[in-house]
Design a protein around this motif. Structure first.
Motif, PDB file in Angstrom:
ATOM      1  N   ASP A  19      58.425 -44.034 108.285  1.00  0.00           N
ATOM      2  CA  ASP A  19      59.818 -44.483 108.319  1.00  0.00           C
ATOM      3  C   ASP A  19      60.538 -44.120 107.029  1.00  0.00           C
ATOM      4  O   ASP A  19      61.668 -43.634 107.054  1.00  0.00           O
ATOM      5  CB  ASP A  19      59.906 -45.996 108.521  1.00  0.00           C
ATOM      6  N   LYS A  20      59.881 -44.344 105.893  1.00  0.00           N
ATOM      7  CA  LYS A  20      60.491 -44.030 104.602  1.00  0.00           C
ATOM      8  C   LYS A  20      60.730 -42.535 104.454  1.00  0.00           C
ATOM      9  O   LYS A  20      61.769 -42.114 103.954  1.00  0.00           O
ATOM     10  CB  LYS A  20      59.612 -44.542 103.462  1.00  0.00           C
ATOM     11  N   VAL A  21      59.779 -41.728 104.911  1.00  0.00           N
ATOM     12  CA  VAL A  21      59.928 -40.271 104.828  1.00  0.00           C
ATOM     13  C   VAL A  21      61.113 -39.821 105.675  1.00  0.00           C
ATOM     14  O   VAL A  21      61.936 -39.016 105.234  1.00  0.00           O
ATOM     15  CB  VAL A  21      58.627 -39.567 105.279  1.00  0.00           C
ATOM     16  N   VAL A  22      61.228 -40.365 106.873  1.00  0.00           N
ATOM     17  CA  VAL A  22      62.329 -39.989 107.762  1.00  0.00           C
ATOM     18  C   VAL A  22      63.663 -40.426 107.160  1.00  0.00           C
ATOM     19  O   VAL A  22      64.639 -39.666 107.157  1.00  0.00           O
ATOM     20  CB  VAL A  22      62.129 -40.599 109.168  1.00  0.00           C
ATOM     21  N   GLU A  23      63.720 -41.643 106.628  1.00  0.00           N
ATOM     22  CA  GLU A  23      64.964 -42.126 106.019  1.00  0.00           C
ATOM     23  C   GLU A  23      65.363 -41.264 104.825  1.00  0.00           C
ATOM     24  O   GLU A  23      66.537 -40.918 104.672  1.00  0.00           O
ATOM     25  CB  GLU A  23      64.795 -43.579 105.585  1.00  0.00           C
ATOM     26  N   ASN A  24      64.398 -40.915 103.973  1.00  0.00           N
ATOM     27  CA  ASN A  24      64.707 -40.070 102.820  1.00  0.00           C
ATOM     28  C   ASN A  24      65.169 -38.689 103.250  1.00  0.00           C
ATOM     29  O   ASN A  24      66.077 -38.113 102.645  1.00  0.00           O
ATOM     30  CB  ASN A  24      63.479 -39.953 101.906  1.00  0.00           C
ATOM     31  N   THR A  25      64.570 -38.147 104.287  1.00  0.00           N
ATOM     32  CA  THR A  25      64.973 -36.834 104.795  1.00  0.00           C
ATOM     33  C   THR A  25      66.395 -36.873 105.332  1.00  0.00           C
ATOM     34  O   THR A  25      67.186 -35.961 105.083  1.00  0.00           O
ATOM     35  CB  THR A  25      64.000 -36.378 105.894  1.00  0.00           C
ATOM     36  N   ILE A  26      66.734 -37.927 106.041  1.00  0.00           N
ATOM     37  CA  ILE A  26      68.091 -38.069 106.583  1.00  0.00           C
ATOM     38  C   ILE A  26      69.101 -38.197 105.447  1.00  0.00           C
ATOM     39  O   ILE A  26      70.167 -37.564 105.471  1.00  0.00           O
ATOM     40  CB  ILE A  26      68.172 -39.273 107.545  1.00  0.00           C
ATOM     41  N   LYS A  28      68.816 -37.041 102.390  1.00  0.00           N
ATOM     42  CA  LYS A  28      68.925 -35.737 101.728  1.00  0.00           C
ATOM     43  C   LYS A  28      69.761 -34.779 102.566  1.00  0.00           C
ATOM     44  O   LYS A  28      70.585 -34.031 102.034  1.00  0.00           O
ATOM     45  CB  LYS A  28      67.542 -35.150 101.479  1.00  0.00           C
ATOM     46  N   ALA A  29      69.567 -34.805 103.875  1.00  0.00           N
ATOM     47  CA  ALA A  29      70.343 -33.924 104.750  1.00  0.00           C
ATOM     48  C   ALA A  29      71.828 -34.268 104.684  1.00  0.00           C
ATOM     49  O   ALA A  29      72.677 -33.374 104.671  1.00  0.00           O
ATOM     50  CB  ALA A  29      69.832 -34.034 106.180  1.00  0.00           C
ATOM     51  N   LYS A  30      72.149 -35.555 104.630  1.00  0.00           N
ATOM     52  CA  LYS A  30      73.555 -35.958 104.539  1.00  0.00           C
ATOM     53  C   LYS A  30      74.169 -35.484 103.225  1.00  0.00           C
ATOM     54  O   LYS A  30      75.306 -35.006 103.202  1.00  0.00           O
ATOM     55  CB  LYS A  30      73.680 -37.477 104.661  1.00  0.00           C
ATOM     56  N   LEU A  31      73.419 -35.610 102.117  1.00  0.00           N
ATOM     57  CA  LEU A  31      73.926 -35.140 100.832  1.00  0.00           C
ATOM     58  C   LEU A  31      74.104 -33.628 100.836  1.00  0.00           C
ATOM     59  O   LEU A  31      75.118 -33.115 100.337  1.00  0.00           O
ATOM     60  CB  LEU A  31      72.965 -35.545  99.709  1.00  0.00           C
ATOM     61  N   ASP A  32      73.133 -32.912 101.404  1.00  0.00           N
ATOM     62  CA  ASP A  32      73.240 -31.457 101.470  1.00  0.00           C
ATOM     63  C   ASP A  32      74.443 -31.039 102.303  1.00  0.00           C
ATOM     64  O   ASP A  32      75.144 -30.078 101.969  1.00  0.00           O
ATOM     65  CB  ASP A  32      71.968 -30.852 102.065  1.00  0.00           C
ATOM     66  N   LYS A  33      74.702 -31.768 103.380  1.00  0.00           N
ATOM     67  CA  LYS A  33      75.844 -31.447 104.239  1.00  0.00           C
ATOM     68  C   LYS A  33      77.156 -31.663 103.479  1.00  0.00           C
ATOM     69  O   LYS A  33      78.064 -30.842 103.568  1.00  0.00           O
ATOM     70  CB  LYS A  33      75.813 -32.326 105.484  1.00  0.00           C
ATOM     71  N   LYS A  34      77.234 -32.754 102.690  1.00  0.00           N
ATOM     72  CA  LYS A  34      78.440 -33.013 101.899  1.00  0.00           C
ATOM     73  C   LYS A  34      78.644 -31.916 100.870  1.00  0.00           C
ATOM     74  O   LYS A  34      79.755 -31.422 100.685  1.00  0.00           O
ATOM     75  CB  LYS A  34      78.339 -34.372 101.209  1.00  0.00           C
ATOM     76  N   GLU A  35      77.553 -31.533 100.187  1.00  0.00           N
ATOM     77  CA  GLU A  35      77.658 -30.477  99.176  1.00  0.00           C
ATOM     78  C   GLU A  35      78.089 -29.161  99.820  1.00  0.00           C
ATOM     79  O   GLU A  35      78.901 -28.429  99.262  1.00  0.00           O
ATOM     80  CB  GLU A  35      76.327 -30.300  98.462  1.00  0.00           C
TER      81      GLU A  35
END
Length: 49
Positions: A19-26, A28-35
């Motif tokens: 669960d923690k790995v999935v949450e961290n991945t999500i 990171k993906a949101k931050l990458d999308k914003k950048e």
């Protein structure tokens, strides 16, 4: 993890580590999308000026 009955997959037990790995991945993906959006918008502004 909150479980809501929908289609039977909610009965599968998932470890807290996963669960923690999935949450961290999500996150990171949101931050990458914003950048990416910021970089894309900046490039678009420079091309249109």
């Amino acid at each position: 993890m909150l479980i809501k009955e929908k289609n039977g997959f909610e009965k599968i037990i998932i470890s807290d580590k996963l669960d923690k790995v999935v949450e961290n991945t999500i996150k990171k993906a949101k931050l990458d999308k914003k950048e990416y959006k910021i970089k894309f918008n900046l490039n678009e502004c420079y091309m249109n000026c």
